[in-house]
Design a protein around this motif. Structure first.
Motif, PDB file in Angstrom:
ATOM      1  N   GLU A 121       0.841  -1.193   0.000  1.00 19.32           N
ATOM      2  CA  GLU A 121       0.000   0.000   0.000  1.00 19.32           C
ATOM      3  C   GLU A 121       0.879   1.247   0.000  1.00 19.32           C
ATOM      4  O   GLU A 121       1.928   1.281   0.640  1.00 19.32           O
ATOM      5  N   ILE A 122       0.442   2.260  -0.714  1.00 17.04           N
ATOM      6  CA  ILE A 122       1.184   3.522  -0.764  1.00 17.04           C
ATOM      7  C   ILE A 122       0.748   4.383   0.413  1.00 17.04           C
ATOM      8  O   ILE A 122      -0.434   4.682   0.571  1.00 17.04           O
ATOM      9  N   ILE A 123       1.720   4.748   1.239  1.00 14.67           N
ATOM     10  CA  ILE A 123       1.459   5.578   2.412  1.00 14.67           C
ATOM     11  C   ILE A 123       1.694   7.026   2.015  1.00 14.67           C
ATOM     12  O   ILE A 123       2.716   7.363   1.423  1.00 14.67           O
ATOM     13  N   GLU A 124       0.726   7.884   2.335  1.00 15.24           N
ATOM     14  CA  GLU A 124       0.836   9.298   1.992  1.00 15.24           C
ATOM     15  C   GLU A 124       1.379  10.101   3.157  1.00 15.24           C
ATOM     16  O   GLU A 124       1.042   9.806   4.302  1.00 15.24           O
ATOM     17  N   PRO A 125       2.179  11.135   2.961  1.00 13.94           N
ATOM     18  CA  PRO A 125       2.764  11.484   1.672  1.00 13.94           C
ATOM     19  C   PRO A 125       3.822  10.446   1.290  1.00 13.94           C
ATOM     20  O   PRO A 125       4.529   9.932   2.153  1.00 13.94           O
ATOM     21  N   HIS A 126       3.877  10.127   0.043  1.00 10.08           N
ATOM     22  CA  HIS A 126       4.754   9.057  -0.449  1.00 10.08           C
ATOM     23  C   HIS A 126       6.169   9.610  -0.631  1.00 10.08           C
ATOM     24  O   HIS A 126       6.616   9.877  -1.747  1.00 10.08           O
ATOM     25  N   ASN A 127       6.886   9.792   0.493  1.00 13.91           N
ATOM     26  CA  ASN A 127       8.238  10.361   0.413  1.00 13.91           C
ATOM     27  C   ASN A 127       9.254   9.259   0.096  1.00 13.91           C
ATOM     28  O   ASN A 127       8.942   8.068   0.194  1.00 13.91           O
ATOM     29  N   PRO A 128      10.467   9.632  -0.290  1.00  8.95           N
ATOM     30  CA  PRO A 128      11.466   8.639  -0.686  1.00  8.95           C
ATOM     31  C   PRO A 128      11.775   7.582   0.373  1.00  8.95           C
ATOM     32  O   PRO A 128      11.976   6.415   0.045  1.00  8.95           O
ATOM     33  N   GLU A 129      11.796   7.964   1.637  1.00  9.78           N
ATOM     34  CA  GLU A 129      12.097   7.010   2.695  1.00  9.78           C
ATOM     35  C   GLU A 129      11.005   5.949   2.800  1.00  9.78           C
ATOM     36  O   GLU A 129      11.287   4.756   2.932  1.00  9.78           O
ATOM     37  N   ASP A 132      10.138  -0.214  -2.978  1.00  8.87           N
ATOM     38  CA  ASP A 132      10.190   0.425  -4.295  1.00  8.87           C
ATOM     39  C   ASP A 132      11.633   0.682  -4.702  1.00  8.87           C
ATOM     40  O   ASP A 132      12.493   0.930  -3.849  1.00  8.87           O
ATOM     41  N   VAL A 133      11.891   0.679  -5.997  1.00  8.60           N
ATOM     42  CA  VAL A 133      13.129   1.238  -6.518  1.00  8.60           C
ATOM     43  C   VAL A 133      12.859   2.736  -6.548  1.00  8.60           C
ATOM     44  O   VAL A 133      11.857   3.188  -7.114  1.00  8.60           O
ATOM     45  N   VAL A 134      13.703   3.514  -5.896  1.00  7.60           N
ATOM     46  CA  VAL A 134      13.478   4.951  -5.741  1.00  7.60           C
ATOM     47  C   VAL A 134      14.494   5.703  -6.591  1.00  7.60           C
ATOM     48  O   VAL A 134      15.707   5.531  -6.410  1.00  7.60           O
ATOM     49  N   VAL A 135      13.990   6.532  -7.515  1.00  7.30           N
ATOM     50  CA  VAL A 135      14.856   7.299  -8.404  1.00  7.30           C
ATOM     51  C   VAL A 135      14.791   8.764  -7.988  1.00  7.30           C
ATOM     52  O   VAL A 135      13.750   9.409  -8.073  1.00  7.30           O
ATOM     53  N   LEU A 136      15.946   9.249  -7.509  1.00  8.11           N
ATOM     54  CA  LEU A 136      16.090  10.647  -7.090  1.00  8.11           C
ATOM     55  C   LEU A 136      17.137  11.314  -7.975  1.00  8.11           C
ATOM     56  O   LEU A 136      17.894  10.627  -8.674  1.00  8.11           O
ATOM     57  N   LEU A 137      17.210  12.624  -7.920  1.00 11.65           N
ATOM     58  CA  LEU A 137      18.224  13.339  -8.701  1.00 11.65           C
ATOM     59  C   LEU A 137      19.627  12.883  -8.339  1.00 11.65           C
ATOM     60  O   LEU A 137      20.502  12.799  -9.186  1.00 11.65           O
ATOM     61  N   GLU A 138      19.840  12.548  -7.057  1.00 11.07           N
ATOM     62  CA  GLU A 138      21.181  12.159  -6.612  1.00 11.07           C
ATOM     63  C   GLU A 138      21.489  10.676  -6.783  1.00 11.07           C
ATOM     64  O   GLU A 138      22.580  10.238  -6.479  1.00 11.07           O
ATOM     65  N   SER A 155       6.033  12.634  -6.574  1.00 14.46           N
ATOM     66  CA  SER A 155       6.348  11.257  -6.939  1.00 14.46           C
ATOM     67  C   SER A 155       5.550  10.814  -8.160  1.00 14.46           C
ATOM     68  O   SER A 155       4.383  11.157  -8.310  1.00 14.46           O
ATOM     69  N   ILE A 156       6.226  10.075  -9.014  1.00 16.81           N
ATOM     70  CA  ILE A 156       5.602   9.461 -10.187  1.00 16.81           C
ATOM     71  C   ILE A 156       5.846   7.963 -10.044  1.00 16.81           C
ATOM     72  O   ILE A 156       6.993   7.525  -9.944  1.00 16.81           O
ATOM     73  N   ILE A 157       4.760   7.212 -10.016  1.00 12.27           N
ATOM     74  CA  ILE A 157       4.850   5.792  -9.695  1.00 12.27           C
ATOM     75  C   ILE A 157       4.651   4.948 -10.950  1.00 12.27           C
ATOM     76  O   ILE A 157       3.691   5.147 -11.701  1.00 12.27           O
ATOM     77  N   HIS A 158       5.577   4.010 -11.141  1.00 15.24           N
ATOM     78  CA  HIS A 158       5.519   3.065 -12.256  1.00 15.24           C
ATOM     79  C   HIS A 158       5.465   1.659 -11.674  1.00 15.24           C
ATOM     80  O   HIS A 158       6.318   1.304 -10.862  1.00 15.24           O
ATOM     81  N   GLU A 159       4.488   0.875 -12.072  1.00 15.81           N
ATOM     82  CA  GLU A 159       4.413  -0.518 -11.653  1.00 15.81           C
ATOM     83  C   GLU A 159       4.536  -1.398 -12.890  1.00 15.81           C
ATOM     84  O   GLU A 159       3.815  -1.193 -13.870  1.00 15.81           O
ATOM     85  N   LEU A 160       5.463  -2.339 -12.827  1.00 15.94           N
ATOM     86  CA  LEU A 160       5.712  -3.252 -13.940  1.00 15.94           C
ATOM     87  C   LEU A 160       5.447  -4.676 -13.457  1.00 15.94           C
ATOM     88  O   LEU A 160       6.001  -5.093 -12.443  1.00 15.94           O
TER      89      LEU A 160
END
Length: 157
Positions: free
Chosen positions: A36-44, A51-57, A91-96
């Protein structure tokens, strides 16, 4: 006795029908629902959810992506959620979901301030390939998609 057998048969049919319509059972045979996605869906939170988390860094949980890619190459069923974060933090979520032959792809940008707000988009793609950007970076991309070819990419390194 006949009445009890009839009732038992009806009960079994109802249970079987309910199981067949269970929304956590995918047509691909993968029965595990995404966390389940917990809001706010922050990177942590996204990282803790697996999730695989893609950040600028950089990318967190890269090992999960590598495992997914190995399973696709071996034609083993697997699924993965990739959450990308914009400069503004949306956040932009992609599920494959890979069923052994094709990838069911879901794209949700509803949490992004500049997202389309049109709800989730879905597509079916034949596989994953690579693409080289003008700057020389190599990305994994979905290939053979029915709707959009450029809906998903993730850095190879």
């Amino acid at each position: 006795m006949r009445k009890s057998m009839l009732i038992l048969s009806l009960a079994l049919m109802l249970l079987t029908a309910c199981e067949a319509n269970d929304p956590t059972t995918k047509a691909s045979g993968i029965t595990q629902a995404f966390p389940e996605i917990i809001e706010p869906h922050n990177p942590e939170q996204a990282e803790q959810s697996g999730d695989v988390v893609v950040l600028l860094e950089g990318i967190r949980n890269r090992d999960k992506w590598n495992t997914f890619m190995k399973n696709v190459k071996k034609k083993h069923q697997d699924q993965i959620r990739v959450t990308k974060y914009t400069i503004e933090g949306g956040s932009i979520i992609h599920e494959l979901i890979y069923d052994g032959t094709a990838i069911q792809f879901t794209y949700d940008d509803s949490r992004d301030l500049y997202g389309s707000k049109q709800g989730m988009k879905t597509d079916t793609c034949k596989g994953i390939g690579t693409m080289k950007s003008e700057q020389g970076h190599i990305f994994y991309v979905l290939t053979g998609c029915e709707k959009e070819e450029d809906a998903f990419s993730i850095s190879k390194r």
